[in-house]
Write a protein that holds these residues in place. Structure first.
Motif, PDB file in Angstrom:
ATOM      1  N   LYS A 188       0.540  12.252   5.529  1.00 26.07           N
ATOM      2  CA  LYS A 188      -0.079  10.985   5.164  1.00 26.07           C
ATOM      3  C   LYS A 188      -1.438  10.856   5.844  1.00 26.07           C
ATOM      4  O   LYS A 188      -1.557  10.333   6.947  1.00 26.07           O
ATOM      5  CB  LYS A 188       0.829   9.822   5.567  1.00 26.07           C
ATOM      6  N   GLN A 233      -0.455   7.280  -9.027  1.00 29.42           N
ATOM      7  CA  GLN A 233      -0.419   6.415  -7.862  1.00 29.42           C
ATOM      8  C   GLN A 233      -1.144   5.113  -8.194  1.00 29.42           C
ATOM      9  O   GLN A 233      -2.216   5.114  -8.792  1.00 29.42           O
ATOM     10  CB  GLN A 233      -1.098   7.100  -6.680  1.00 29.42           C
ATOM     11  N   GLU A 257       3.521   9.143  -5.554  1.00 27.97           N
ATOM     12  CA  GLU A 257       3.777   8.087  -4.575  1.00 27.97           C
ATOM     13  C   GLU A 257       4.511   6.888  -5.191  1.00 27.97           C
ATOM     14  O   GLU A 257       4.021   5.741  -5.124  1.00 27.97           O
ATOM     15  CB  GLU A 257       2.453   7.610  -3.954  1.00 27.97           C
ATOM     16  N   GLU A 284       5.136   3.628  -2.839  1.00 30.87           N
ATOM     17  CA  GLU A 284       4.036   3.004  -2.091  1.00 30.87           C
ATOM     18  C   GLU A 284       3.956   1.500  -2.389  1.00 30.87           C
ATOM     19  O   GLU A 284       3.800   1.075  -3.527  1.00 30.87           O
ATOM     20  CB  GLU A 284       2.711   3.666  -2.456  1.00 30.87           C
TER      21      GLU A 284
END
Length: 248
Positions: A46, A99, A171, A174
């Motif tokens: 990350k 994402q 992701e 998220e």
């Protein structure tokens, strides 16, 4: 230099040479996807720079044809798709959930889903909605008024309306509340088991990875450095070795 490469460099504040190095590492690799695969998860460190976000952003957008592959080949179901346009790859069976979801905020939920079947005969919307009971109560709501978790479910449902053989998820957890993260986990397992859908997930939450993956690859600085057993996700020593990874 393509427009996508310029945008990537501008967004991440990279020098030209740095961006090209990362992109070259990614596009020189071939991905051979087969519908008989289970759920593959790419775990990345990350870091909000070229070593993290840009790597997988470039990887998925290259697979989808937004960024041209400079060398190597991209093969899907035995066919070289390296030169196919993005819409041809989608029609050929690759679904993509980027994402940030990227739904159409001004369109209603049902209109977003109908966008997923454009260019195809018939409709899969009703069949897909059966897998998403939470969305059936929100069909007339504008996408922009949904919570982050509901938008993620909508983005996944929209991708599934295209009847993909392979689903790319970037992701997916998220900014999502835990209850919907669990819902997404259960959904992906069902899709893989019932529909034989191959799924590639880029994710940093190891608990989520352990719940959905049958195979895990670790990416560092644009290179897949190793494949690890899913059971390793519960090993504190493994997590400590890569400080960018997260466990709940």
């Amino acid at each position: 230099m393509s427009e996508e490469e310029i945008r990537a460099r501008k967004y991440h504040g990279l020098r030209e040479s740095e961006a090209h190095k990362r992109i070259k590492r990614l596009i020189e690799r071939s991905l051979r996807a087969d519908p008989s695969f289970d759920t593959e998860t790419i775990v990345q460190e990350k870091r909000w720079n070229a070593a993290g976000d840009l790597n997988t952003w470039t990887l998925f957008r290259t697979l989808m044809g937004f960024i041209p592959a400079g060398t190597g080949a991209i093969r899907f179901c035995g066919q070289d798709i390296s030169l196919l346009a993005t819409h041809r790859r989608a029609l050929g069976g690759i679904g993509y959930v980027p994402q940030g979801r990227q739904i159409f905020p001004q369109l209603s939920v049902i209109e977003n889903l109908r966008m997923g079947v454009l260019g195809r005969s018939g409709t899969e919307v009703e069949r897909i909605l059966a897998q998403f009971p939470r969305l059936t109560r929100l069909l007339d709501r504008a996408g922009g008024t949904l919570s982050g978790g509901e938008q993620q479910l909508l983005a996944i449902a929209r991708a599934l309306c295209g009847s993909p053989k392979l689903l790319l998820l970037d992701e997916p957890t998220e900014g999502i509340q835990p209850s919907i993260v669990e819902e997404i986990s259960e959904l992906l397992q069902q899709l893989n088991r019932k529909l034989w859908l191959a799924i590639v997930v880029v994710e940093q939450d190891l608990d989520f990875v352990a719940s959905v993956a049958s195979s895990v690859a670790l990416m560092q600085r644009g290179v897949i450095t190793q494949r690890v057993d899913v059971k390793a996700m519960a090993d504190a020593g493994f997590v400590d070795e890569f400080p960018g990874l997260t466990q709940q």
